[in-house]
Design an enzyme around this catalytic site. Sequence first.
Site, PDB file in Angstrom:
ATOM      1  N   GLU A  36       0.826  -1.207   0.000  1.00 54.39           N
ATOM      2  CA  GLU A  36       0.000   0.000   0.000  1.00 54.39           C
ATOM      3  C   GLU A  36       0.862   1.259   0.000  1.00 54.39           C
ATOM      4  OE1 GLU A  36      -3.065   0.526  -0.577  1.00 54.39           O
ATOM      5  OE2 GLU A  36      -3.678  -1.566  -0.660  1.00 54.39           O
ATOM      6  N   TYR A 119      -6.982   6.600   3.856  1.00 55.30           N
ATOM      7  CA  TYR A 119      -7.122   5.571   2.824  1.00 55.30           C
ATOM      8  C   TYR A 119      -6.258   4.347   3.161  1.00 55.30           C
ATOM      9  CZ  TYR A 119      -5.889   2.616  -0.917  1.00 55.30           C
ATOM     10  OH  TYR A 119      -5.619   1.469  -1.605  1.00 55.30           O
ATOM     11  N   ASP A 137      -9.769   4.817  -2.890  1.00 58.28           N
ATOM     12  CA  ASP A 137      -8.612   5.261  -3.667  1.00 58.28           C
ATOM     13  C   ASP A 137      -9.130   5.882  -4.970  1.00 58.28           C
ATOM     14  OD1 ASP A 137      -9.269   3.157  -5.356  1.00 58.28           O
ATOM     15  OD2 ASP A 137      -7.176   2.602  -5.694  1.00 58.28           O
ATOM     16  N   CYS A 192     -12.876   0.292 -15.765  1.00 56.92           N
ATOM     17  CA  CYS A 192     -13.383   1.669 -15.697  1.00 56.92           C
ATOM     18  C   CYS A 192     -12.202   2.630 -15.551  1.00 56.92           C
ATOM     19  CB  CYS A 192     -14.355   1.810 -14.524  1.00 56.92           C
ATOM     20  SG  CYS A 192     -15.310   3.329 -14.584  1.00 56.92           S
ATOM     21  N   CYS A 199     -16.616  -0.041 -21.260  1.00 55.65           N
ATOM     22  CA  CYS A 199     -17.964  -0.295 -20.743  1.00 55.65           C
ATOM     23  C   CYS A 199     -18.548  -1.602 -21.277  1.00 55.65           C
ATOM     24  CB  CYS A 199     -18.874   0.882 -21.060  1.00 55.65           C
ATOM     25  SG  CYS A 199     -18.251   2.443 -20.383  1.00 55.65           S
ATOM     26  N   CYS A 202     -17.847  -4.280 -18.875  1.00 62.98           N
ATOM     27  CA  CYS A 202     -18.111  -3.949 -17.467  1.00 62.98           C
ATOM     28  C   CYS A 202     -19.292  -4.756 -16.920  1.00 62.98           C
ATOM     29  CB  CYS A 202     -18.390  -2.461 -17.345  1.00 62.98           C
ATOM     30  SG  CYS A 202     -18.766  -1.962 -15.657  1.00 62.98           S
ATOM     31  N   CYS A 208     -25.152   1.507 -14.860  1.00 62.24           N
ATOM     32  CA  CYS A 208     -24.250   2.654 -14.758  1.00 62.24           C
ATOM     33  C   CYS A 208     -24.960   3.966 -15.128  1.00 62.24           C
ATOM     34  CB  CYS A 208     -23.032   2.452 -15.658  1.00 62.24           C
ATOM     35  SG  CYS A 208     -21.876   3.843 -15.600  1.00 62.24           S
TER      36      CYS A 208
HETATM   37  S1  SF4 Z   1     -20.244   1.065 -17.491  1.00 63.51           S
HETATM   38 FE1  SF4 Z   1     -19.879   2.701 -16.008  1.00 63.51          FE
HETATM   39  S2  SF4 Z   1     -18.812   1.704 -14.300  1.00 63.51           S
HETATM   40 FE2  SF4 Z   1     -18.685   0.330 -16.074  1.00 63.51          FE
HETATM   41  S3  SF4 Z   1     -16.769   0.846 -17.114  1.00 63.51           S
HETATM   42 FE3  SF4 Z   1     -18.360   2.065 -18.090  1.00 63.51          FE
HETATM   43  S4  SF4 Z   1     -18.313   3.991 -16.964  1.00 63.51           S
HETATM   44 FE4  SF4 Z   1     -17.253   2.511 -15.684  1.00 63.51          FE
END
Ligand code: SF4
Length: 299
Positions: A36, A119, A137, A192, A199, A202, A208
């Site tokens: 860390e 943190y 973070d 992200c 996305c 994701c 989102c």
């Molecule tokens: S969908 Fe939203 S949370 Fe997922 S990578 Fe794209 S911007 Fe990031």
Amino acid sequence: MTTRYTEPVLNWYRRHARDLPWRAPGATPWSVLVSEIMLQQTPVARVLPAHRDWLARWPTPAALAADPPGEAIRQWGRLGYPRRALRLHETAAILTARHGGAVPADVDALLALPGIGRYTAAAVASFAFGQRHAVLDTNVRRVLARLVAGRPRPASTPSVAETRLAESLLPAEPAVAARWSVAVMELGALVCTAASPRCAACPVARHCAWLAAGQPADSGVRRPAQRYDGTDRQCRGRLLGVLRESGSPARHADFDAVWSDQAQLDRALDGLVADGLVDPLPDGRYALPGGRPGLPGGR
Ligand code: SF4
């Protein structure tokens, strides 16, 4: 609590998490703490070999505390921001003297250690001891800003509202909460990302807020990228490099070979001395603090 984000993110983490030594099942709290501190301002790829070598040389806080602080700076090499090495050495000495050589699990005790802010204390308590804390973070903050708040990036400093939001998303079970925290962090690091979020890959894309809003651009003023070449920071790095690479103290003239601007060299050297990273010796030479056993400057 469990939210609509919890399972998709945890499942994604199970399949895609990087194999990092400080996350391995047998990783000690000391390994987590060192990681860390190193990761505070240095990317994972550069931390990996440094962390491996550090733990091989000093597998416990007591092992590090037994060496002079100059050795920590020498071992730190070119990771940057070398005051972290000094603070890690101070931390090792405190852990050895006051905590029986162990990293404490208590957040307040962690916060009392040099160089450990909110943190890092939350991260160590979560990742080393499986506790339930909001770990904010830059990666986590970016994911939450986009996913929940619908903004392209978080504000420059964390707000109370952001901390509350992160806490509200933590699963109730401490071990699961700790896993959630590292999973969101990994999602921010791998998917992200700041410049080009993927996305399509994701696991929470359908929830989102930023994606649903059409990924609106940031209206705020972006800070320009920090320059490094020619800065006092680069000069300090070069001067420390001279001391790290030679086995003996250096004369002022030895630094001339690595930096030509004398006024800047003197300023950087004064700064290193003031920060405790360099010891001026009575004979006019300079050494890493504490020197090495058997060398001038040794304590
Ligand atoms: S969908 Fe939203 S949370 Fe997922 S990578 Fe794209 S911007 Fe990031």
